[in-house]
Design a protein around this motif. Structure first.
Motif, short mmCIF file in Angstrom:
data_model
loop_
_atom_site.label_atom_id
_atom_site.label_comp_id
_atom_site.label_asym_id
_atom_site.label_seq_id
_atom_site.Cartn_x
_atom_site.Cartn_y
_atom_site.Cartn_z
N ARG A 37 41.86 35.89 37.50
CA ARG A 37 42.28 35.64 38.88
C ARG A 37 41.08 35.22 39.71
N SER A 38 41.35 34.43 40.74
CA SER A 38 40.30 34.04 41.66
C SER A 38 39.98 35.23 42.57
N GLY A 41 42.79 36.12 44.76
CA GLY A 41 43.95 36.70 44.09
C GLY A 41 45.15 35.77 44.03
N LYS A 42 45.05 34.58 44.61
CA LYS A 42 46.18 33.67 44.65
C LYS A 42 46.22 32.71 43.46
N TRP A 44 44.72 31.39 39.49
CA TRP A 44 44.20 31.92 38.24
C TRP A 44 43.89 30.77 37.29
#
Length: 73
Positions: A37-38, A41-42, A44
């Protein structure tokens, strides 16, 4: 000395049997998730090591496959 040799053979045989039953292990890089994940969190991305599968072939299974390949020839 004989007991030590028999113990080594027993452990090796047990490991090879477990590799036949469970040929894959969780990828160490992504911990079996297959992706990262980045920080936000949005987004990947797929893991480079396992190509997004989350699993890798165990070393003992690679040896088993090589021995089977030699046997087929």
């Amino acid at each position: 000395m004989t007991a030590l040799f028999l113990l080594a053979v027993l452990i090796s045989t047990g490991y090879l049997i477990s590799c036949v039953i469970w040929p894959f292990r969780a990828c160490r890089t992504c911990a079996g998730a297959g992706r990262f994940r980045s920080p936000s969190g949005k987004a990947w991305r797929y893991c480079r090591k396992c190509s997004g599968r989350g699993a890798q072939l165990r070393t003992g299974r690679r040896i088993w496959n090589a021995l089977k390949r030699i046997d087929r020839r």
